[in-house]
Design a protein around this motif. Structure first.
Motif, PDB file in Angstrom:
ATOM      1  N   ARG A 195     104.031  71.875 -31.166  1.00  0.00           N
ATOM      2  CA  ARG A 195     103.759  70.723 -30.737  1.00  0.00           C
ATOM      3  C   ARG A 195     102.755  70.947 -29.634  1.00  0.00           C
ATOM      4  N   ALA A 205      99.679  71.024 -31.190  1.00  0.00           N
ATOM      5  CA  ALA A 205      99.229  69.740 -31.809  1.00  0.00           C
ATOM      6  C   ALA A 205      98.517  69.065 -30.693  1.00  0.00           C
ATOM      7  N   ASP A 206      99.135  68.911 -29.593  1.00  0.00           N
ATOM      8  CA  ASP A 206      98.715  68.133 -28.411  1.00  0.00           C
ATOM      9  C   ASP A 206      97.152  68.420 -27.988  1.00  0.00           C
ATOM     10  N   MET A 260      94.393  67.451 -30.185  1.00  0.00           N
ATOM     11  CA  MET A 260      94.248  66.169 -30.153  1.00  0.00           C
ATOM     12  C   MET A 260      93.171  65.878 -28.863  1.00  0.00           C
ATOM     13  N   THR A 290      90.322  66.618 -37.823  1.00  0.00           N
ATOM     14  CA  THR A 290      91.212  66.386 -38.510  1.00  0.00           C
ATOM     15  C   THR A 290      92.093  67.499 -38.355  1.00  0.00           C
ATOM     16  N   LEU A 291      93.459  66.843 -38.012  1.00  0.00           N
ATOM     17  CA  LEU A 291      94.656  68.012 -37.572  1.00  0.00           C
ATOM     18  C   LEU A 291      94.975  68.535 -38.866  1.00  0.00           C
ATOM     19  N   PRO A 320      97.958  70.794 -40.177  1.00  0.00           N
ATOM     20  CA  PRO A 320      99.188  71.290 -39.515  1.00  0.00           C
ATOM     21  C   PRO A 320      99.011  73.103 -40.103  1.00  0.00           C
ATOM     22  N   ILE A 360     110.215  69.154 -39.463  1.00  0.00           N
ATOM     23  CA  ILE A 360     109.423  68.330 -38.423  1.00  0.00           C
ATOM     24  C   ILE A 360     108.894  66.874 -38.916  1.00  0.00           C
ATOM     25  N   LEU A 361     108.211  67.434 -39.855  1.00  0.00           N
ATOM     26  CA  LEU A 361     107.329  66.267 -40.360  1.00  0.00           C
ATOM     27  C   LEU A 361     108.063  65.345 -41.122  1.00  0.00           C
ATOM     28  N   LYS A 403     102.621  76.956 -49.992  1.00  0.00           N
ATOM     29  CA  LYS A 403     101.406  76.701 -49.963  1.00  0.00           C
ATOM     30  C   LYS A 403     100.916  75.587 -49.109  1.00  0.00           C
ATOM     31  N   PHE A 404     101.864  74.589 -49.141  1.00  0.00           N
ATOM     32  CA  PHE A 404     101.449  73.160 -48.722  1.00  0.00           C
ATOM     33  C   PHE A 404     101.680  73.196 -47.038  1.00  0.00           C
ATOM     34  N   PHE A 405     102.963  73.496 -46.773  1.00  0.00           N
ATOM     35  CA  PHE A 405     103.405  73.150 -45.361  1.00  0.00           C
ATOM     36  C   PHE A 405     103.207  74.541 -44.810  1.00  0.00           C
TER      37      PHE A 405
END
Lengths: 188, 874
Positions: free
Chosen positions: A35, A38-39, A42, A50-51, A53, A89-90, A149-151
């Motif tokens: 988190r 992430a903050d 931004m 573009t964030l 993850p 989380i997502l 792979k994706f997360f």
């Protein structure tokens, strides 16, 4: 306020040995780091921001795990854990938003405006999660491959290594997993 | 789903996925036995396409961004991209407009940022934005507020940065001003819109709020291109749906109905604005703002008529049928000028009031199409002719004037879409005029030179204006030979004059070009060679004198290489351009298998900007279209990226549709568009049959249209046969098996008519029969295909695609016999296919394509051998 990195490493090792009880200790450590990152992402406001993850996970890893011991095992453990956590989380967040929206839209809005709002049909995280749960019910490994792979943002080599299979086998598993997922996400 | 069932599915899926798509049906038939549910399941997975990676990544990223973003509610004081937001200008249906500063330390610039309040698939938007920006960047006009930048905010909302304009909406500004002043302002607005239209940019959302007048009295148009950027129609995949933003008071009927939008739509919106400026009230009055009411009012109700001539003008712009409105904004504006000057206007029912009008009508020229440029030209020629008749002394001057008019007229008309009819007529009229002059003209060299320039204009325009048929090429050739006689005579008299060499080079080039179009390749080579000889003896200035684009030696070399390519001699074509590697034809490279090099070359050419002329736009689409084919047309040699190919082709087709729409008489454009639609069909045929069927259907429809107008074109017929054959597979896969057979039959008929059988058609027919379980007929077709493919290779040994087609034949036969249980025969065919791939580099250049196919072929041979061994064991 970062926790001593040795804690995280140790907890991860425990977890990878099958000790599920450490999950409760690990989660807040990694979650807060994700988190925080992430903050700060931004706030940096890069023009092209573009964030990603997955980039967060990589950075969180670098912060939480001591740089001095580049044992790939702990890295692989971390990514598996973080990938799963990121998914959690997502999905929780998306479910929360959905509930909010339903509350807000409880009253019917009369169709007076020229605009007619139509919701996006792109796969959302909740649908993705549901499909992964379904896939795991008959082929757990493929669900895990997609999660990593994706997360987790791992490369195919990393996924193969984490699961102890060859890249070629992974490629074959992946193509079927994606084909199934493509059907699962569109056949609604 | 049980784990056991899934294991079975996986096993069959993995084996089938390793095969070429063509070999899969046979394999599945064999391995699924009678379990049709199983087969459906596996087929579903094999056919599962779409871009699941992007979808998953986008959903994850979007969620992550909203998560990280909840706190950023107020934007003022924050940054968007490179800009610091200083305040809110306004909020509307589309979103919020902020005032912002670009703060680079030294230099400060105030801008307006429009943040669209709807979420969009921002990858697609950004891709589109980058593409559009190239076009929008060309819009440099004092009355158009420039779009400076754009992107996606942290909240995943698209934003656009525009020049900041402080002003009053046009209607408000006009209130209380004298009518002449209002009309003058309005014409300035028209000029800006016309300028954009010439650049093929339609505003889509013209309304008083988008037309501001600054305190200096200068009108500024806002938001040009924004509506189109947000229009989901042309984006690949409708992964999101956008609200259609409408300003119903100024929206045209076609816009309200959601139909194709053209420049005519902007003319309507301008008409609605003019209505308001003139009368002080809106053209329409809506009972309520529901969609149905909007559509009813805009499409069915005529606004209350305004009095007088100005009323007629407004009414003409506001006609419900786009084709009955003014053809161009320029025409609209010109009519207002004529009204202001007390001249008759054209917006009067069935009266065409200007000089030359009768002539035009007698010749059935659609006046609206050509616009005033053409009329001015006719008058110009008329004057010149009259003068010429009056006195011999005036003749020279008159003729020079006429040649100059001719030169610029063609150039001007080329820049305006919708002038095919006008240009045709211009060429005809000019030719009559030139022939007449040629008969009367004295042997004065200057006069002869002017005459030649006139002929050159006609000849070089004639073969290229939208009628790709024999008759046109032959006529152009005829004119070119008249020109040649004059040009050669002139040159004999003064062999060193650069202008005369330029004239000869251009003349021979036109002759060569027409021969090339007529399919006389050897003849074309001869004339291009001659042209080359003279091209070196001329310079840029001399080409300018004769009103012809520069013809460099290297350009002619490139034309010569092109003919060699057509003849199948790709190596000679490449050798000819060895000294200027960037000029090499990507087609030659692709033909010999050098896909990477071809793609690299084409990527470089994507940066070439087209010139402004309308007719050149279609040429600029060749680069992305050819690149897409190399990237991922599964029916040709390709690099395997069908997704990228699809993205490119969707954009190409969208722009080509727009160009065709701008001039539906342009058969050449229609033909190109048809072929690009077919390419789109090809790249989607495996992943999305219904999309492919739609693209092929449009292609077939366009080709039929072109054929109707140009029934003698051999190349066209070749294309028609191929497109019909290609569409069979997706038709069948979307449940239209009968249609598929019909179209294959049509392909066969056309191939017979032109005497050019194609192995591809026979293979597709074989597949069609196999799908109907008519195995004997299928075998017959597959077998027929082999000698056709072999002969094709004999005729063009350098064209590697033909070798691939022979390999396809053998692979089909291999799969056929394998599923039929004839393993030795299957092995024989698989081995033949393998040999073709193994020997690939003996004849051509290697790429990922043949390498992949070679691997697949080796696997097929191996599997077949294994099965054979197993079957021999007791």
């Amino acid at each position: 306020m970062s926790p001593p990195s040795s804690d995280v490493t140790q907890l991860l090792q425990e977890w990878s040995r099958g000790n599920q009880s450490v999950v409760d200790q690990l989660t807040p450590l990694i979650y807060s780091e994700l988190r925080r990152l992430a903050d700060s992402y931004m706030r940096r406001e890069r023009p092209d921001h573009t964030l990603q993850p997955t980039a967060l996970i990589h950075e969180a890893y670098l912060r939480l795990i001591q740089q001095g011991q580049p044992e790939w095992h702990s890295r692989s453990h971390f990514f598996r854990f973080a990938a799963h956590l990121m998914r959690q989380i997502l999905v929780d967040h998306a479910r929360g938003r959905r509930a909010e929206k339903r509350g807000a839209n409880a009253e019917r809005i009369p169709l007076e405006q020229a605009e007619i709002a139509v919701e996006s049909v792109a796969a959302d995280v909740v649908a993705l999660d549901e499909a992964l749960v379904r896939l795991a019910s008959f082929d757990e490994r493929k669900a895990q491959i997609l999660e990593l792979k994706f997360f987790g943002g791992m490369t195919e080599e990393e996924v193969a290594e984490a699961l102890g299979i060859s890249v070629r086998t992974l490629g074959r598993e992946m193509r079927l997993a994606k084909a199934w997922m493509s059907q699962a996400l569109t056949s609604k | 789903m049980t784990t056991e069932r899934w294991r079975v599915i996986e096993e069959i899926y993995q084996a089938a996925a390793d095969l070429e798509p063509a070999a899969r049906p046979g394999f599945l038939e064999q391995s699924c036995g009678g379990d049709s549910a199983l087969r459906r399941e596996v087929e579903g997975l094999l056919g599962a396409g779409g871009d699941v990676d992007t979808a998953i990544e986008a959903s994850i990223r979007t969620e992550a961004e909203t998560l990280a973003n909840r706190a950023s509610e107020s934007v003022v004081g924050k940054r968007i991209g490179l800009y610091r937001v200083t305040g809110v200008i306004g909020a509307g249906g589309m979103g919020t407009v902020y005032r912002a500063l670009r703060d680079d330390g030294e230099f400060q610039k105030e801008v307006a940022i429009k943040v669209v309040k709807r979420g969009m698939d921002f990858d697609a938007l950004l891709a589109r934005f980058r593409r559009e920006r190239r076009i929008l960047a060309r819009l440099e006009h004092p009355n158009i507020s420039r779009l400076l930048d754009g992107g996606v905010t942290g909240e995943a909302l698209p934003y656009f940065v525009m020049e900041y304009v402080e002003g009053t909406p046009l209607t408000l500004y006009c209130a209380g001003k004298p009518i002449k002043e209002r009309l003058r302002l309005f014409r300035e607005v028209c000029a800006a819109v016309q300028y954009a239209h010439q650049n093929l940019i339609v505003h889509h959302d013209l309304k008083p709020a988008n037309i501001l007048v600054t305190k200096d009295g200068v009108p500024k148009l806002l938001d040009f291109g924004v509506a189109k950027l947000l229009d989901p129609e042309q984006l690949p995949e409708h992964t999101f749906t956008l609200v259609r933003m409408l300003t119903p008071d100024y929206a045209s009927p076609e816009q309200v109905r959601g139909e194709a939008i053209t420049t005519a739509s902007d003319i309507y919106s301008l008409g609605a604005v003019l209505y308001e400026i003139v009368s002080g009230r809106r053209a329409h009055c809506f009972g309520s703002r529901t969609t149905a009411e909007m559509e009813r009012v805009v499409c069915q109700i005529d606004p209350p008529p305004l009095a007088g001539e100005l009323g007629n003008i407004v009414q003409m712009a506001l006609r419900k049928e786009p084709e009955r409105r003014y053809a161009t904004v320029e025409q609209f504006s010109e009519d207002i000028r004529r009204h202001l000057d007390g001249l008759p206007v054209i917006a009067r029912p069935d009266t065409i009031v200007y000089r030359g009008g009768k002539f035009v009508r007698r010749n059935k020229l659609p006046v609206a199409a050509a616009g005033f440029a053409f009329v001015a030209l006719l008058i110009g020629i008329g004057v010149a002719l009259q003068q010429a008749r009056r006195a011999d002394r005036g003749r020279l001057e008159a003729q020079q004037y006429a040649s100059a008019v001719l030169q610029t007229a063609f150039e001007r008309l080329r820049q305006i879409p919708g002038t095919i009819a006008g240009r045709t007529q211009l060429a005809e009229t000019s030719l009559q005029y030139l022939n007449k002059l040629a008969a009367e003209a004295p042997a004065d060299p200057q006069l002869q030179l002017d005459l030649a320039i006139g002929y050159l204009q006609v000849a070089s325009n004639k073969g290229t204006i939208g009628h790709p048929n024999r008759v046109e090429y032959e006529k152009s050739l005829e004119t070119a030979h008249k020109l040649r006689a004059i040009a050669e005579d002139l040159q004999r008299r003064d062999p060193n004059a650069k202008v005369r060499n330029a004239l000869l080079a251009a003349t021979y080039n036109v002759i060569g070009h027409n021969h090339e179009n007529l399919g006389n390749h050897r003849e074309a080579l001869k004339w291009y060679e001659r042209a080359k000889g003279h091209a070196f003896a001329a310079d840029g200035e001399s080409y300018r004198r004769i009103g012809h684009p520069d013809l460099s030696g290297i350009q002619l070399q490139s034309s010569i290489a092109g003919v060699h390519d057509m003849l199948g001699d790709h190596r000679t074509a490449l050798n000819l351009l060895q000294d200027s590697p960037d000029r090499r034809h990507p087609a030659s490279l692709a033909s010999i298998g050098a896909l990477d090099e071809a793609a690299r070359l084409l990527r470089g050419r994507l940066k070439w900007l087209p010139d402004r002329a309308y007719v050149s736009r279609i040429f600029s689409l060749f680069h992305p279209a050819s690149l897409a084919v190399i990237e991922g047309n599964p029916l040709g040699l390709n690099l395997g990226d069908q997704r990228q190919a699809q993205i490119r082709l969707v954009a190409v087709v969208a722009e080509a549709e727009q160009l065709f729409n701008a001039d539906p008489l342009d058969m050449w454009c229609a033909w190109r568009l048809a072929m690009w639609q077919a390419r789109l069909g090809a790249v989607t045929r495996e992943a999305d049959p219904s999309k492919a069927v739609a693209a092929y259907a449009r292609s077939v429809q366009l080709l039929a249209l072109v054929l109707e107008r140009t029934p003698t074109n051999l190349r066209l017929k070749r294309d028609i046969a191929r497109v019909h054959a290609e569409s069979a597979m997706p038709l069948r896969n979307s449940g239209q098996a009968d249609r598929a057979l019909q179209w294959l039959q049509r392909a066969l008929d056309v191939e017979r008519e032109i005497g050019e059988p194609a192995s591809f058609t026979h293979l597709e027919l074989g597949d069609a029969f196999l799908a109907r379980r008519e195995r004997n007929k299928a075998l017959q077709q597959y077998t027929d295909a082999v000698p056709i493919a072999e002969k094709a290779i004999e005729a063009r040994p350098q064209t590697m695609q033909l070798r691939r087609e022979l390999a396809d034949c053998h692979e089909r036969l291999g799969a056929f016999h394998q599923s039929g249980g004839n393993l030795p025969l299957a092995l024989d065919h698989y081995s033949k296919s393998q040999a073709i791939w193994r020997d690939w580099t003996k004849h051509g250049v290697s790429s990922i394509y043949n390498q992949r196919r070679e691997k697949a072929a080796a696997l097929a041979v191996e599997r077949c051998e294994r099965m054979l061994k197993a079957s021999r064991k007791p």
